[in-house]
Design an enzyme around this catalytic site. Structure first.
Site, mmCIF file in Angstrom:
data_model
loop_
_atom_site.group_PDB
_atom_site.id
_atom_site.type_symbol
_atom_site.label_atom_id
_atom_site.label_comp_id
_atom_site.label_asym_id
_atom_site.label_seq_id
_atom_site.Cartn_x
_atom_site.Cartn_y
_atom_site.Cartn_z
ATOM 1 N N ARG A 1 0.823 -1.220 0.000
ATOM 2 C CA ARG A 1 0.000 0.000 0.000
ATOM 3 C C ARG A 1 0.860 1.275 0.000
ATOM 4 N NH1 ARG A 1 -3.285 -3.452 -0.839
ATOM 5 N NH2 ARG A 1 -5.451 -3.555 -0.121
ATOM 6 N N SER B 1 -11.113 -0.597 2.343
ATOM 7 C CA SER B 1 -10.451 -0.842 3.638
ATOM 8 C C SER B 1 -10.136 0.495 4.290
ATOM 9 C CB SER B 1 -9.131 -1.566 3.430
ATOM 10 O OG SER B 1 -9.316 -2.792 2.802
ATOM 11 N N GLU C 1 -5.866 3.549 6.211
ATOM 12 C CA GLU C 1 -5.380 3.200 4.882
ATOM 13 C C GLU C 1 -5.601 4.315 3.855
ATOM 14 O OE1 GLU C 1 -5.580 0.538 1.130
ATOM 15 O OE2 GLU C 1 -7.096 1.825 1.971
HETATM 16 N N1 EPU Z 1 -11.852 -10.758 8.802
HETATM 17 C C1 EPU Z 1 -12.623 -10.862 9.937
HETATM 18 N N2 EPU Z 1 -13.638 -9.982 10.104
HETATM 19 C C2 EPU Z 1 -13.913 -9.010 9.211
HETATM 20 C C3 EPU Z 1 -13.120 -8.869 8.060
HETATM 21 C C4 EPU Z 1 -12.079 -9.774 7.881
HETATM 22 O O1 EPU Z 1 -12.415 -11.734 10.763
HETATM 23 O O2 EPU Z 1 -14.877 -8.267 9.435
HETATM 24 C C5 EPU Z 1 -10.789 -11.741 8.581
HETATM 25 C C6 EPU Z 1 -11.169 -12.715 7.472
HETATM 26 O O3 EPU Z 1 -11.909 -13.766 7.936
HETATM 27 C C7 EPU Z 1 -9.818 -13.172 6.988
HETATM 28 C C8 EPU Z 1 -8.945 -11.970 7.229
HETATM 29 O O4 EPU Z 1 -9.626 -11.111 8.126
HETATM 30 O O5 EPU Z 1 -9.326 -14.238 7.734
HETATM 31 C C9 EPU Z 1 -8.609 -11.242 5.962
HETATM 32 O O6 EPU Z 1 -9.796 -10.826 5.304
HETATM 33 P P1 EPU Z 1 -9.862 -10.691 3.721
HETATM 34 O O7 EPU Z 1 -9.185 -11.818 3.042
HETATM 35 O O8 EPU Z 1 -11.270 -10.386 3.340
HETATM 36 O O9 EPU Z 1 -8.975 -9.447 3.366
HETATM 37 P P2 EPU Z 1 -8.573 -8.181 4.212
HETATM 38 O O10 EPU Z 1 -7.258 -8.405 4.829
HETATM 39 O O11 EPU Z 1 -9.718 -7.784 5.046
HETATM 40 C C10 EPU Z 1 -7.232 -7.131 2.181
HETATM 41 C C11 EPU Z 1 -7.159 -5.798 1.498
HETATM 42 C C12 EPU Z 1 -8.381 -5.596 0.608
HETATM 43 C C13 EPU Z 1 -8.407 -6.728 -0.404
HETATM 44 C C14 EPU Z 1 -8.464 -8.073 0.346
HETATM 45 C C15 EPU Z 1 -8.415 -9.292 -0.534
HETATM 46 C C16 EPU Z 1 -5.894 -4.372 3.018
HETATM 47 C C17 EPU Z 1 -5.953 -3.242 3.995
HETATM 48 N N3 EPU Z 1 -7.068 -4.744 2.481
HETATM 49 O O12 EPU Z 1 -8.380 -7.088 3.029
HETATM 50 O O13 EPU Z 1 -8.231 -4.349 -0.088
HETATM 51 O O14 EPU Z 1 -9.520 -6.627 -1.280
HETATM 52 O O15 EPU Z 1 -7.317 -8.159 1.234
HETATM 53 O O16 EPU Z 1 -7.133 -9.606 -0.902
HETATM 54 O O17 EPU Z 1 -4.806 -4.879 2.741
HETATM 55 C C18 EPU Z 1 -8.789 -2.013 -0.058
HETATM 56 O O18 EPU Z 1 -7.581 -1.775 0.006
HETATM 57 O O19 EPU Z 1 -9.646 -1.096 -0.070
HETATM 58 C C19 EPU Z 1 -9.250 -3.401 -0.087
HETATM 59 C C20 EPU Z 1 -10.530 -3.708 -0.088
#
Ligand code: EPU
Length: 341
Positions: free
Chosen positions: A166, A240, A336
């Site tokens: 990022r 995010s 972010e």
């Molecule tokens: N999780 C929870 N509760 C929640 C949300 C997530 O427990 O309410 C847990 C999920 O179960 C999972 C972990 O957190 O085990 C990761 O969740 P997820 O794979 O959905 O991805 P993320 O880490 O929440 C990141 C990026 C997203 C991107 C996704 C998919 C960042 C800050 N965000 O989210 O990017 O789409 O991975 O790869 O790195 C963005 O930057 O705006 C964005 C949406």
């Protein structure tokens, strides 16, 4: 002649739908118009401000004394086409997802996991957009920029863009210096890899797909994002709201041992990435209403403007969330999206 408007509502150019006014505003369709904009900004003793899709930015409610430029430079030019790859130069103002869709129907892989991300092509390198195992830095060859300080156009190589999680030169020393004009990508003519993400794997099992095509991967991502991320046209948000914090591996290990539902991502021996969404959810904040803003009920990583939130509200809710998570886990979350005040 560049058409300059005055006192334009920022709200309409930011998917969180918060903001005061841009003192001046114009739309840029080519390089020549940038020269005109620079002259106008100098004459009016104001700075330039580049606007992409407004989907990763939080604005102040005040009047911003800038000449905001909405980037609309278009173009999709194939520079090289071999048996293995295609090099394509894309205008900064092109819609990102339209570009992704075009690569997918042309059977070119490299950005399919970045399907359904809002914003423009030229905005994606700024924060090195990433999702489901792909980051734009992995396909970017070079970026053509206009250097405002030196009044010339130059090409930055991938290395020169200093990409990280990022992050890039455009968020640091290149900020207010470079205007991104075109982005050149290298896309591959090979069988795509299935993203190593549990949600993606589950989707293919449920849909009985063993070896998904590029289009099937794109459709899977669109479906998964649709469930987890609110459509900014309907629910005001900027994706995010927090970065996934990188913490000491010992702390991550302790957390993981106490929580079987936690997935962590080791960076190196000492550092591990922990999902901010999980931390916020476990702190009891998923779906929580903070008055003008809420934590999205399907994804704790997203803050939603319920309609009339102000900039101050965003900052206050952000700080409350950071404090609650810090008190519970000893981890400090970092926002972010970029803040412009
Ligand atoms: N999780 C929870 N509760 C929640 C949300 C997530 O427990 O309410 C847990 C999920 O179960 C999972 C972990 O957190 O085990 C990761 O969740 P997820 O794979 O959905 O991805 P993320 O880490 O929440 C990141 C990026 C997203 C991107 C996704 C998919 C960042 C800050 N965000 O989210 O990017 O789409 O991975 O790869 O790195 C963005 O930057 O705006 C964005 C949406």
């Amino acid at each position: 002649m560049l058409q300059v408007q005055e006192n334009v509502d920022i709200k309409d150019y930011c998917t969180l739908h918060i903001g005061g006014k841009f003192r001046y505003f114009a739309t840029i369709k080519n390089k020549e118009e940038i020269n005109e904009a620079i002259e106008i900004a100098q004459k009016n003793n104001t700075k330039l401000f580049m606007l992409g899709g407004g989907s990763n930015i939080v604005f102040t409610d005040k009047v911003l004394d800038v000449l905001a430029l909405k980037m609309e430079i278009s173009g999709f030019d194939i520079i090289e086409n071999t048996d293995e790859y295609v090099i394509v130069k894309v205008g900064a103002g092109e819609n990102w997802d339209t570009f992704v869709s075009r690569t997918v129907v042309s059977n070119l892989s490299g950005v399919e996991a970045l399907s359904s991300i809002p914003g423009t092509v030229g905005a994606t390198p700024v924060q090195n957009v990433g999702a489901y195992g792909q980051e734009v830095k992995d396909t970017i060859v070079s970026i053509e920029v206009f250097d405002i300080e030196n009044n010339n156009t130059l090409n930055l190589t991938n290395l020169e863009c200093k990409f990280a999680y990022r992050d890039s030169i455009f968020k640091n020393e290149g900020k207010n210096k470079y205007i991104i004009l075109t982005v050149t990508f290298k896309l591959l003519k090979k069988i795509p890899e299935i993203p190593h993400y549990i949600d993606v794997k589950k989707y293919f099992i449920q849909n009985n797909i063993n070896t998904p095509s590029l289009l099937e991967i794109r459709n899977a991502i669109i479906h998964i994002r649709g469930v987890k991320l609110p459509d900014p046209k309907v629910i005001f948000n900027v994706g995010s709201f927090f970065k996934n914090p990188i913490v000491d591996s010992s702390l991550a290990k302790k957390l993981k041992n106490n929580n079987t539902d936690l997935t962590v991502y080791p960076i190196d021996e000492e550092h591990t990435k922990v999902p901010a969404g999980w931390l916020i959810e476990k702190a009891g904040l998923k779906g929580k209403n903070f008055g003008p803003l809420s934590v999205y009920n399907k994804n704790a990583l997203v803050l939603v403007n319920n309609g009339n939130a102000t900039y101050e509200d965003v900052i206050s809710v952000r700080d409350q969330i950071i404090k609650i998570v810090k008190d519970k886990f000893g981890i400090t979350l970092e926002q972010e999206p970029e803040i412009i005040k």
